[in-house]
Design a protein around this motif. Sequence first.
Motif, PDB file in Angstrom:
ATOM      1  N   GLY C 490       0.832  -1.196   0.000  1.00 49.45           N
ATOM      2  CA  GLY C 490       0.000   0.000   0.000  1.00 49.45           C
ATOM      3  C   GLY C 490       0.863   1.240   0.000  1.00 49.45           C
ATOM      4  O   GLY C 490       2.090   1.158   0.127  1.00 49.45           O
ATOM      5  N   GLU C 491       0.205   2.396  -0.136  1.00 48.67           N
ATOM      6  CA  GLU C 491       0.950   3.655  -0.030  1.00 48.67           C
ATOM      7  C   GLU C 491       1.650   3.653   1.331  1.00 48.67           C
ATOM      8  O   GLU C 491       2.817   4.012   1.456  1.00 48.67           O
ATOM      9  N   PHE C 492       0.899   3.283   2.352  1.00 46.97           N
ATOM     10  CA  PHE C 492       1.493   2.934   3.632  1.00 46.97           C
ATOM     11  C   PHE C 492       1.251   1.449   3.803  1.00 46.97           C
ATOM     12  O   PHE C 492       0.102   1.004   3.838  1.00 46.97           O
ATOM     13  N   ARG C 493       2.308   0.683   3.829  1.00 47.31           N
ATOM     14  CA  ARG C 493       2.132  -0.750   3.825  1.00 47.31           C
ATOM     15  C   ARG C 493       1.846  -1.274   5.226  1.00 47.31           C
ATOM     16  O   ARG C 493       2.117  -0.613   6.238  1.00 47.31           O
ATOM     17  N   GLY C 494       1.293  -2.468   5.265  1.00 52.90           N
ATOM     18  CA  GLY C 494       1.059  -3.093   6.559  1.00 52.90           C
ATOM     19  C   GLY C 494       2.366  -3.570   7.157  1.00 52.90           C
ATOM     20  O   GLY C 494       3.427  -3.431   6.562  1.00 52.90           O
ATOM     21  N   GLY C 495       2.279  -4.125   8.367  1.00 50.35           N
ATOM     22  CA  GLY C 495       3.459  -4.718   8.995  1.00 50.35           C
ATOM     23  C   GLY C 495       3.569  -6.166   8.569  1.00 50.35           C
ATOM     24  O   GLY C 495       2.558  -6.859   8.459  1.00 50.35           O
ATOM     25  N   GLY C 496       4.772  -6.609   8.305  1.00 51.75           N
ATOM     26  CA  GLY C 496       4.986  -7.975   7.871  1.00 51.75           C
ATOM     27  C   GLY C 496       4.895  -8.958   9.025  1.00 51.75           C
ATOM     28  O   GLY C 496       5.126  -8.613  10.179  1.00 51.75           O
ATOM     29  N   GLY C 497       4.551 -10.201   8.691  1.00 53.05           N
ATOM     30  CA  GLY C 497       4.522 -11.282   9.680  1.00 53.05           C
ATOM     31  C   GLY C 497       5.891 -11.930   9.813  1.00 53.05           C
ATOM     32  O   GLY C 497       6.909 -11.340   9.436  1.00 53.05           O
ATOM     33  N   MET C 498       5.897 -13.137  10.341  1.00 54.37           N
ATOM     34  CA  MET C 498       7.169 -13.766  10.684  1.00 54.37           C
ATOM     35  C   MET C 498       7.239 -15.194  10.146  1.00 54.37           C
ATOM     36  O   MET C 498       6.270 -15.940  10.226  1.00 54.37           O
ATOM     37  N   ASP C 499       8.399 -15.571   9.625  1.00 51.45           N
ATOM     38  CA  ASP C 499       8.677 -16.963   9.283  1.00 51.45           C
ATOM     39  C   ASP C 499       9.494 -17.592  10.402  1.00 51.45           C
ATOM     40  O   ASP C 499      10.487 -17.021  10.850  1.00 51.45           O
ATOM     41  N   SER C 500       9.064 -18.782  10.824  1.00 58.25           N
ATOM     42  CA  SER C 500       9.834 -19.551  11.801  1.00 58.25           C
ATOM     43  C   SER C 500      10.124 -20.897  11.180  1.00 58.25           C
ATOM     44  O   SER C 500       9.208 -21.547  10.683  1.00 58.25           O
ATOM     45  N   CYS C 501      11.371 -21.339  11.226  1.00 61.53           N
ATOM     46  CA  CYS C 501      11.713 -22.621  10.616  1.00 61.53           C
ATOM     47  C   CYS C 501      12.548 -23.426  11.601  1.00 61.53           C
ATOM     48  O   CYS C 501      13.517 -22.906  12.159  1.00 61.53           O
ATOM     49  N   ARG C 585       4.368 -19.455   8.972  1.00 61.57           N
ATOM     50  CA  ARG C 585       4.341 -18.004   8.741  1.00 61.57           C
ATOM     51  C   ARG C 585       3.176 -17.422   9.519  1.00 61.57           C
ATOM     52  O   ARG C 585       2.028 -17.855   9.355  1.00 61.57           O
ATOM     53  N   SER C 586       3.460 -16.467  10.388  1.00 63.09           N
ATOM     54  CA  SER C 586       2.368 -15.736  11.039  1.00 63.09           C
ATOM     55  C   SER C 586       1.994 -14.577  10.112  1.00 63.09           C
ATOM     56  O   SER C 586       2.792 -14.148   9.293  1.00 63.09           O
ATOM     57  N   PRO C 587       0.756 -14.104  10.237  1.00 64.49           N
ATOM     58  CA  PRO C 587       0.226 -13.243   9.172  1.00 64.49           C
ATOM     59  C   PRO C 587       0.810 -11.838   9.152  1.00 64.49           C
ATOM     60  O   PRO C 587       1.222 -11.301  10.165  1.00 64.49           O
ATOM     61  N   GLY C 588       0.802 -11.279   7.952  1.00 67.72           N
ATOM     62  CA  GLY C 588       1.092  -9.853   7.795  1.00 67.72           C
ATOM     63  C   GLY C 588      -0.214  -9.071   7.928  1.00 67.72           C
ATOM     64  O   GLY C 588      -1.272  -9.656   8.142  1.00 67.72           O
ATOM     65  N   THR C 589      -0.130  -7.769   7.793  1.00 67.79           N
ATOM     66  CA  THR C 589      -1.330  -6.943   7.941  1.00 67.79           C
ATOM     67  C   THR C 589      -1.525  -6.075   6.706  1.00 67.79           C
ATOM     68  O   THR C 589      -0.569  -5.787   5.972  1.00 67.79           O
ATOM     69  N   ALA C 590      -2.767  -5.654   6.514  1.00 67.30           N
ATOM     70  CA  ALA C 590      -3.150  -4.945   5.293  1.00 67.30           C
ATOM     71  C   ALA C 590      -2.598  -3.519   5.260  1.00 67.30           C
ATOM     72  O   ALA C 590      -2.296  -2.926   6.283  1.00 67.30           O
ATOM     73  N   GLY C 591      -2.515  -2.981   4.060  1.00 65.20           N
ATOM     74  CA  GLY C 591      -1.982  -1.636   3.872  1.00 65.20           C
ATOM     75  C   GLY C 591      -3.059  -0.559   3.839  1.00 65.20           C
ATOM     76  O   GLY C 591      -4.251  -0.834   4.020  1.00 65.20           O
ATOM     77  N   TYR C 592      -2.629   0.668   3.605  1.00 69.04           N
ATOM     78  CA  TYR C 592      -3.538   1.810   3.480  1.00 69.04           C
ATOM     79  C   TYR C 592      -3.133   2.591   2.230  1.00 69.04           C
ATOM     80  O   TYR C 592      -2.023   3.105   2.147  1.00 69.04           O
ATOM     81  N   GLY C 593      -4.023   2.653   1.257  1.00 64.41           N
ATOM     82  CA  GLY C 593      -3.745   3.425   0.039  1.00 64.41           C
ATOM     83  C   GLY C 593      -3.096   2.579  -1.050  1.00 64.41           C
ATOM     84  O   GLY C 593      -2.513   1.529  -0.812  1.00 64.41           O
TER      85      GLY C 593
END
Lengths: 101, 699, 659
Positions: C490-501, C585-593
Amino acid sequence: MQIQKYLDLNEEELTISCRKCGETLCNADENYKEHSAMRTGPVTDAGPAFEPPKKLLGQDPNLEFRQFFCPSCGVLFDHEFAREDDPILHDIEVDVDSIKA
Amino acid sequence: MSYLVNVDIGGTHTDGVVIDEQGEITDGKVASTPDDFSAGFFSSLEVMANKLGTDIEGLLNDTELVSHGTTVGTNAVLEGDDVDTKLVTTKGSESVLSMMRGAAGRTSGLSVEEYLHMQEVTKPDPLVSKKDTYGLNERIDCMGDVVVEFDEEQARDIAETIAESDVDSVAISCLWSFLNPDHEERMEEILEEEIDSDVFLTRSSDLTPTWGEYERTAATAINALIGPSTSEYIEKIDDRLEELGYDGTLLVMQVGGGVAPAEDAIREPVRTIDSGPAAGMTGCSYLADTLEHDNIIAADMGGTSFDVGLITDGEPITKATNVVRQYDYSIRNIDIESIGNGGGSIAWVEENTDRLRVGPQSVGADPGPACYGQGGEKFTVTDAAVLCGFIDPEYFLGGRESLDLDSAKAAAESLMDATGMELMDVARGVIEISNAQMADLISQRTINKGYDPRNFTVYAYGGAGPLYLPSIANRLSVDEIIVPTGDSSSVWSAVGISSSDVLHRNEESNMRTFAPFDPEDMTEQFSTIEDDIRADLESEGFDDEDIRLERYANLSYGLQVHEVTVPVPSGELTEDDMGEIISRFEEKYEQLYGEGAGASQTGFELVTLRVDGYGESTKPSLRAEAAEAHTDGGIVETEEIFWPAENEYLDTAVYYQDDIGPGMDFDGPAVMRLNNTTVAIPESDSGEIDQYNNIIIQS
Amino acid sequence: MATDDQGHEGSDVWEDFQQGYVPEDNLDIHPDLDLHEQYTKDIDTVTYEVLRHRLWTVNEEHGQTLENVSGSPVAYFGQDFNPTLMTHDGEVVFNGPYVQLFSPIAELQVKWILENRSDNPGIEPGDIFISNDPWVGSTHQPDVFFVAPIFVDGELFCWIANTLHQYDIGGKSAGSFVPGASDVFEESTPIPPIKAVEGGEVRKDVKQMYQRHSRMPDMVGLDFNAQVAGLQVTQEQIHDLIDEYGAQTVKGVMDRIIEDSETKFLEKIRELPDGTWRAREFMEGSKTGDDDLYVAELQLKKEGDTLTFTNEGSAKNEGSMNLTYAGFRTAISCAVNPMLLYDQLWVTSGAYRHIDIDTDPGTLNRAEYPSGVSCGGTLSIELSIALIYDVMTRMFSASDETRDEIITDPLAGLIVLSQAGMDQWGNPFGTMNLDVMGTGFGARTDKDGIDVGGILFSPKGKLPNIENNEQDYPMLYLYRRESEDSAGHGEFRGGGGMDSCFIPHNTEAIQTVVAGNGGVTPNTRGIGAYPGAPIRSRTVDGSDIEERFENQEIPGDIEEVDGDMETYPPKAEFVQGAIDVMETRSPGTAGYGDPLERDPEKVLEDLKEEIVSEEAANDIYGVVFDDDDERTVDEQATEDRREELIETRLAESTIPAEE
């Protein structure tokens, strides 16, 4: 009045228009998405991190990724995931009477 | 003459004290000089030398020991120094600093009101960015066993790449290195071979061998970040002192209590962060020892913040991790909690609800409270105290400055308009709210943690502490307040530095050791740590009789997380000692967490062993020269002063610096307007000044 | 039905147990119970502020006491608890800064107790009631409420409560979280409010009955003591306050705190036009092993000062995926608090005065007995919170006063990983892996979200260190990091999630249950932007990890490892063998714009920090880089690429109304 990042509602004319280019989309009591440019694609169109549903569920629930753009300037208004047969979600419906009052 | 010289640099002021053999204190307060903090250091020395009728060389000639508390490290980490730092870690762990343990990264160290405002919070800029982070092929597991051998070739490549870049410092922090440091040590050797010798190198297994890679890596990275500038700074002072004729060791205050010789402080500058408040606490425990107080609430109120620490059984309470810029890092530190509530805290009215609020924002030294007349338009706690009459506008800081009452009144107007309150109601309200916030913090620090404040004595210091703490103590039913050494309480942190011994503290994590504990194993483990520490202290010139080693063990119940520290006897340990350690643990657990809170049926775990090794340094004598006793303070003048808690004007005795001295008795309501601070004794209290110039207030 | 000569009936208990308790405006309380209803409105500004701060401190100290006495890792590391202070009739005055979900429904517990316990066994000074009934007022059974009245001069003055997540409270799976349940009979039996402490004395019979539910009666017993101690310490402190300031004043302050929150809420709401906002998302599988999709719908109608939620179109309750009325009610606070009431210290009760919930019973977001609800505290509530964000952020978009308060996404999915087996120390183990805390934090209207920012409404819930998990469980991590391209663009992106292996380590195998949602499609959309990445779990079975370790190699990505790759559905159960590499993978979050509006320099920064791939930078952000070592943005090429993407968008679209 602004009703979303990219949408205005004209309180005189009672229409919804694009804030980026001013294009009038529809009447205020209609679903603006029906009057947007809609692109439909598989779930994986939502980005490289998405997997095909069939790979995850072992069956295809006929999900799709819908994006709604301004038909004039092409800015992204919104998106939704839906099954093929699901109607377009009317997610913003401002009560026109309350504005007139 | 033989002097002890101490300089404590804070954000706004640099406080110096010279203490002579009789315990006479000469202070030198100057403005801090952020462009080059060493300038403030030496101008403070100059001020004190002049007061003693000599120059810096003359002063240093007669000086036995110079000690120093510095915020250079704190500033460097807060303001983000222009330093090129690299991090070498285990491959797969490169995001340890950017992830910041999730939510902790957006909340640590912030007040509730700050972190709940989620439209604004972010994680801070990375300490070391990912492009400056290198992942090593190596792996150790939770037993300390090697799972993946150290990859010499790759390590050499990394070292070469780092050597070719612009680099000022390198931090090495690998998974499980606190159990098995081999891989980190090998990486350090390779780096030493490849990079310039002036690059600052630090590794986690040497700096802070503790469990938890995020906090350990953050500590190591912070050490690397501030290493170059702090060591340059300390060396500069050390060299200049030598040029000026000082031939002793420069001692630097550490956040865990105790001081370190300059050469050690240079290697571990992360320990200087927040060392100023720690110095104040060390001073309190030294004084508490003299006055035979076991339990102290140390309350330091300055211009911007209110800091509280506890001393129990004569020892300051410490904690394993600290926070700076929202980063939690594992460096054991004297546990001091802080809120934005000082003399310069701003009063304001919340929109919509019309609540009167105080802090956490403050005006800072420039422009200062409205009454300073330097253009400040915000109404502060100090403005309220001036309106109440505690501070005489014509006799501020011993008459060196005067204050502008009209500006204070003007600043109050917007608050009066917004709340519909009268002027004096605003003044009363601001002080009452500020006092309530401080009382609540003390109550959280005590009641919350299993201590009853009524068993404590409050030591009140910092420029603003003695004015407000006596009223707060009443609110908490604490019946004794000490203003340590009277007027010198305003420079108490500087005094505290000189009462600190050299401290070497080594901790060893002892994973999964459950009772019954083996006394032989434990003795051996302690002896190894002790040998290291003794060697360090001996190399610093301490003789056997000046070295004091104290053993501690941290225990927990098998399925519960709280660790409790208990002292461990010295020498060869026996089965009986093991039993004694467990029963001390159980006793203290119950005291802290309540009766029946411990799950002894889940077993006892020995979590860490710790040795504190002290090299005893020369301490100031606190005894004041038998001054002429002022039994009644001479002819007492009185003034009408408005007391916020009582909500009325009271005819109040007023003393100035020259009116008071050892042996004097006083009754409240009284106000002592001293050279650097103001003491307010409520109506219900009375007290005396003891032979050390301590002002003792009792209710 | 209890009826007595004074006409007191209470609520319809058996209907409550069936559909979920919904208190009426007027509670039916036994007339013999006197309520302290008087308070003074005449409180000066200073007293108000001093007491407000003091009450907050008392409530926070309550939480601290609980955490101290319990010493349980759940309380300490997960911070999975919260204390609550309420008025005599159950309105929340303060909740602690821990897990938000517990406090708004402590109100339901209190109201139910007032209606149904005031005659028999009666509500007396020194009493403590315990309850974990999701049809009365709990999110799910492991979250146990301890609730105590405080009396002044024979009148019920106020209530205090605390909630603490228990290790195990029974049911067919250890941990009492039963994603495989077909109905509530496979879960822990709900306990409606019962009196466990009578006049200050613990009732041994009740305590034993409670402990008897659990596989770990000792630990549950310790937490019982902790919860009681927290209430008793707080009782004393409230009495001290009343002694110092007087009951009328303390109650007046409580009342004004709620009124302030109501004022703030209304001020914001009144800026918005009336209207209806709608959301539709999916629950993937009703229980472990079920791969069907279930639709969840939500409508939010604003009329004047009132917000009404309905759930027309939602699927029927089935399996274990369901949420009771109480869970849905508290989910609302997760949106209202952070976006509208952050400066009121998250006091939501003023807002609840204007919120109606008119959902249909028998649906997945208004579950009827006996459907399975033990996932209520995690998956089912996550879905409801996501839906509530979807409608609320759209509503808040309609006014300048509320638009800037938007946070796009609370968490658009959740992956709960339960692991069990023999640990490296030779003991059996079973755990819910707290890597679940490593979610993204949503975008704001003027700034990006926070990568691995953690669960929004649990500000104190820390992600464990790798060393914590490896110490406590037989695992060895290959990597843990921000998941690339998981942040919603997004114009302002969401926060990313996490990969654990990770692989099992010093054990033969790990029994694994994945209970997730938001794995096919995420459950929130952001505004004018892309969604965050869904959850994912996959393994490479029979891998060559041992040879790689021999060769001093740590794989940088699960896709580098040789072996059989399997990607699992959001709800799955399997055994991770000793050389099976697993990644979640835990989830990321949506953006704005619109991402085409994003500053290309920020896209470059994200590329360098491995948050965004070159593919996404090019195709979604339309940013093109110069091909040199120090990568830079090619401005002209970027401009051209963005124009091209706009043209493609329109060329590939149709206008539905014109079809």
